[in-house]
Design a protein around this motif. Structure first.
Motif, PDB file in Angstrom:
ATOM      1  N   ILE A  95     -60.588 -70.171   6.562  1.00 21.90           N
ATOM      2  CA  ILE A  95     -61.166 -70.438   7.887  1.00 21.90           C
ATOM      3  C   ILE A  95     -62.530 -71.102   7.741  1.00 21.90           C
ATOM      4  O   ILE A  95     -62.857 -72.056   8.458  1.00 21.90           O
ATOM      5  N   LEU A  96     -63.316 -70.607   6.790  1.00 20.76           N
ATOM      6  CA  LEU A  96     -64.644 -71.169   6.557  1.00 20.76           C
ATOM      7  C   LEU A  96     -64.552 -72.637   6.150  1.00 20.76           C
ATOM      8  O   LEU A  96     -65.281 -73.493   6.680  1.00 20.76           O
ATOM      9  N   ILE A  97     -63.648 -72.926   5.234  1.00 19.60           N
ATOM     10  CA  ILE A  97     -63.500 -74.301   4.751  1.00 19.60           C
ATOM     11  C   ILE A  97     -62.999 -75.207   5.871  1.00 19.60           C
ATOM     12  O   ILE A  97     -63.429 -76.361   6.008  1.00 19.60           O
ATOM     13  N   THR A  98     -62.091 -74.697   6.702  1.00 17.15           N
ATOM     14  CA  THR A  98     -61.604 -75.478   7.843  1.00 17.15           C
ATOM     15  C   THR A  98     -62.749 -75.785   8.810  1.00 17.15           C
ATOM     16  O   THR A  98     -62.864 -76.898   9.330  1.00 17.15           O
ATOM     17  N   GLY A  99     -63.598 -74.792   9.028  1.00 14.56           N
ATOM     18  CA  GLY A  99     -64.760 -74.995   9.893  1.00 14.56           C
ATOM     19  C   GLY A  99     -65.707 -76.040   9.334  1.00 14.56           C
ATOM     20  O   GLY A  99     -66.244 -76.873  10.083  1.00 14.56           O
ATOM     21  N   ILE A 100     -65.906 -76.009   8.026  1.00 13.75           N
ATOM     22  CA  ILE A 100     -66.760 -77.013   7.390  1.00 13.75           C
ATOM     23  C   ILE A 100     -66.130 -78.397   7.521  1.00 13.75           C
ATOM     24  O   ILE A 100     -66.817 -79.401   7.753  1.00 13.75           O
ATOM     25  N   GLY A 101     -64.789 -78.460   7.407  1.00 15.60           N
ATOM     26  CA  GLY A 101     -64.089 -79.729   7.587  1.00 15.60           C
ATOM     27  C   GLY A 101     -64.298 -80.294   8.985  1.00 15.60           C
ATOM     28  O   GLY A 101     -64.517 -81.496   9.170  1.00 15.60           O
ATOM     29  N   LEU A 102     -64.245 -79.408   9.995  1.00 16.45           N
ATOM     30  CA  LEU A 102     -64.520 -79.841  11.361  1.00 16.45           C
ATOM     31  C   LEU A 102     -65.942 -80.370  11.495  1.00 16.45           C
ATOM     32  O   LEU A 102     -66.185 -81.414  12.114  1.00 16.45           O
ATOM     33  N   GLY A 103     -66.877 -79.623  10.903  1.00 16.74           N
ATOM     34  CA  GLY A 103     -68.269 -80.056  10.948  1.00 16.74           C
ATOM     35  C   GLY A 103     -68.461 -81.402  10.278  1.00 16.74           C
ATOM     36  O   GLY A 103     -69.194 -82.270  10.787  1.00 16.74           O
ATOM     37  N   ASN A 104     -67.790 -81.618   9.146  1.00 12.81           N
ATOM     38  CA  ASN A 104     -67.885 -82.897   8.443  1.00 12.81           C
ATOM     39  C   ASN A 104     -67.326 -84.039   9.288  1.00 12.81           C
ATOM     40  O   ASN A 104     -67.856 -85.161   9.281  1.00 12.81           O
ATOM     41  N   THR A 105     -66.251 -83.744  10.019  1.00 10.21           N
ATOM     42  CA  THR A 105     -65.639 -84.770  10.870  1.00 10.21           C
ATOM     43  C   THR A 105     -66.608 -85.231  11.949  1.00 10.21           C
ATOM     44  O   THR A 105     -66.851 -86.437  12.133  1.00 10.21           O
ATOM     45  N   PHE A 106     -67.206 -84.269  12.663  1.00 10.22           N
ATOM     46  CA  PHE A 106     -68.122 -84.624  13.750  1.00 10.22           C
ATOM     47  C   PHE A 106     -69.408 -85.248  13.213  1.00 10.22           C
ATOM     48  O   PHE A 106     -69.965 -86.172  13.826  1.00 10.22           O
ATOM     49  N   TYR A 107     -69.859 -84.769  12.069  1.00  8.31           N
ATOM     50  CA  TYR A 107     -71.073 -85.327  11.455  1.00  8.31           C
ATOM     51  C   TYR A 107     -70.859 -86.797  11.099  1.00  8.31           C
ATOM     52  O   TYR A 107     -71.691 -87.661  11.400  1.00  8.31           O
ATOM     53  N   THR A 108     -69.742 -87.102  10.448  1.00  5.46           N
ATOM     54  CA  THR A 108     -69.454 -88.475  10.035  1.00  5.46           C
ATOM     55  C   THR A 108     -69.319 -89.393  11.247  1.00  5.46           C
ATOM     56  O   THR A 108     -69.846 -90.516  11.262  1.00  5.46           O
ATOM     57  N   ALA A 109     -68.607 -88.905  12.276  1.00  8.69           N
ATOM     58  CA  ALA A 109     -68.436 -89.713  13.484  1.00  8.69           C
ATOM     59  C   ALA A 109     -69.775 -90.000  14.154  1.00  8.69           C
ATOM     60  O   ALA A 109     -70.026 -91.118  14.629  1.00  8.69           O
ATOM     61  N   LYS A 110     -70.652 -89.014  14.166  1.00  6.52           N
ATOM     62  CA  LYS A 110     -71.955 -89.172  14.812  1.00  6.52           C
ATOM     63  C   LYS A 110     -72.830 -90.158  14.049  1.00  6.52           C
ATOM     64  O   LYS A 110     -73.446 -91.053  14.644  1.00  6.52           O
ATOM     65  N   VAL A 111     -72.897 -90.004  12.733  1.00 10.46           N
ATOM     66  CA  VAL A 111     -73.771 -90.858  11.926  1.00 10.46           C
ATOM     67  C   VAL A 111     -73.274 -92.294  11.905  1.00 10.46           C
ATOM     68  O   VAL A 111     -74.049 -93.254  12.018  1.00 10.46           O
ATOM     69  N   LEU A 112     -71.974 -92.482  11.748  1.00 12.77           N
ATOM     70  CA  LEU A 112     -71.421 -93.834  11.641  1.00 12.77           C
ATOM     71  C   LEU A 112     -71.135 -94.457  13.000  1.00 12.77           C
ATOM     72  O   LEU A 112     -70.818 -95.648  13.083  1.00 12.77           O
ATOM     73  N   GLY A 113     -71.227 -93.658  14.056  1.00 12.10           N
ATOM     74  CA  GLY A 113     -70.991 -94.181  15.398  1.00 12.10           C
ATOM     75  C   GLY A 113     -69.571 -94.634  15.606  1.00 12.10           C
ATOM     76  O   GLY A 113     -69.326 -95.608  16.334  1.00 12.10           O
TER      77      GLY A 113
END
Length: 285
Positions: A95-113
């Motif tokens: 669950i923790l790793i899945t949550g980190i994966g979600l965070g990585n997804t939104f982080y990448t989308a935000k930074v790269l626009g």
């Protein structure tokens, strides 16, 4: 396999130590990505690739901090070590790793626009899980094996010391008094097995002839511990006081030790920190 997943597993209950684990994990994630540059990360067009990679470490810190430090404080019942198993530990870290994966997804989308569609979301989940799930399972099993071997060996040593000691009956009578000062329980020290915390009460387990009895007294373990200072009764766990004179056998598992009594099928937990104190008592008895 199912039996292995149901084996007890140690859980760190100190929030500060859990926070240290989160911090170390975030640093490891940053260093892994910075050194190996997997998943084509070195081809990302950003002003500073180092800062971009550091962002993934920050995501790990924030998500892991929430799930590893904050959530157990909010819902402590699910995280009690008494019910924590290998399977629960692996599930939690998945669950923790899945949550980190979600965070990585939104982080990448935000930074790269950029908009991250289903394929991008799946990519981040698979990437995160491919690294994290294997590592989490591996460290879970390694820690379980190491702790199990150590505690079984220590329990064997404690059990041997227990059976080598001579414990003559004392005839000493102890009196346990409730918080209100009106209720009390008088019994022989040799008849007392253990005292268990039960919310605002303490449950006293003792022998009455060949029968086992339990009596509730209003008051904390701390209060009763002070009444019994100087006796063979020690705090073996945050929820238990144990009369070491009544212990008949000691066993070990990955979480620590268990003290067993005649006539009781299940023992009571003895924390890892209490091991040295038990050694001192048995060696001087």
């Amino acid at each position: 396999m199912f039996r292995l997943l149901n084996q007890p597993y140690p859980r760190e209950e100190n929030p500060l130590k859990r926070l240290r684990f989160v911090s170390i994990s975030a640093v490891i994630v940053f260093l892994f990505l910075w050194v190996f540059r997997p998943f084509g990360i070195d081809r990302v067009e950003v002003e500073s690739l180092d800062l971009f990679i550091a962002g993934y470490g920050l995501v790990t810190f924030l998500v892991a901090g929430l799930l590893v430090v904050v959530v157990p404080i909010l819902i402590p019942a699910w995280f009690q070590e008494s019910g924590w198993t290998i399977g629960k530990n692996i599930l939690f870290y998945t669950i923790l790793i899945t949550g980190i994966g979600l965070g990585n997804t939104f982080y990448t989308a935000k930074v790269l626009g950029k908009h991250v569609g289903p394929e991008g979301f799946l990519f981040f989940q698979i990437s995160t899980l491919s690294v994290g799930a294997v590592v989490a399972s591996m460290f879970t099993l390694l820690r379980y094996t190491r702790n199990l071997r150590f505690h079984e060996a220590e329990a064997k040593s404690l059990d041997q010391e227990l059976h080598e000691q001579a414990v003559p009956a004392t005839g000493e009578t102890i009196v346990l008094t409730a918080e209100n000062g009106k209720e009390s329980l008088s019994l022989k020290l040799d008849d007392l097995l253990f005292i268990e915390s039960a919310d605002n009460y303490s449950s006293v387990c003792y022998r009455e002839g060949k029968l086992l009895r339990r009596q509730l007294l209003r008051g904390s373990l701390r209060m009763l511990e002070q009444q019994l200072s100087g006796s063979s009764i020690v705090r073996c766990h945050r929820s238990y006081l144990v009369n070491l004179r009544s212990v008949r056998r000691i066993t070990g598992n990955s979480q620590g030790y268990r003290a067993h009594f005649e006539g009781l099928e299940d023992g009571i937990p003895v924390s890892r920190k209490a091991g040295p104190e038990l050694h001192r008592y048995f060696r001087r008895s």
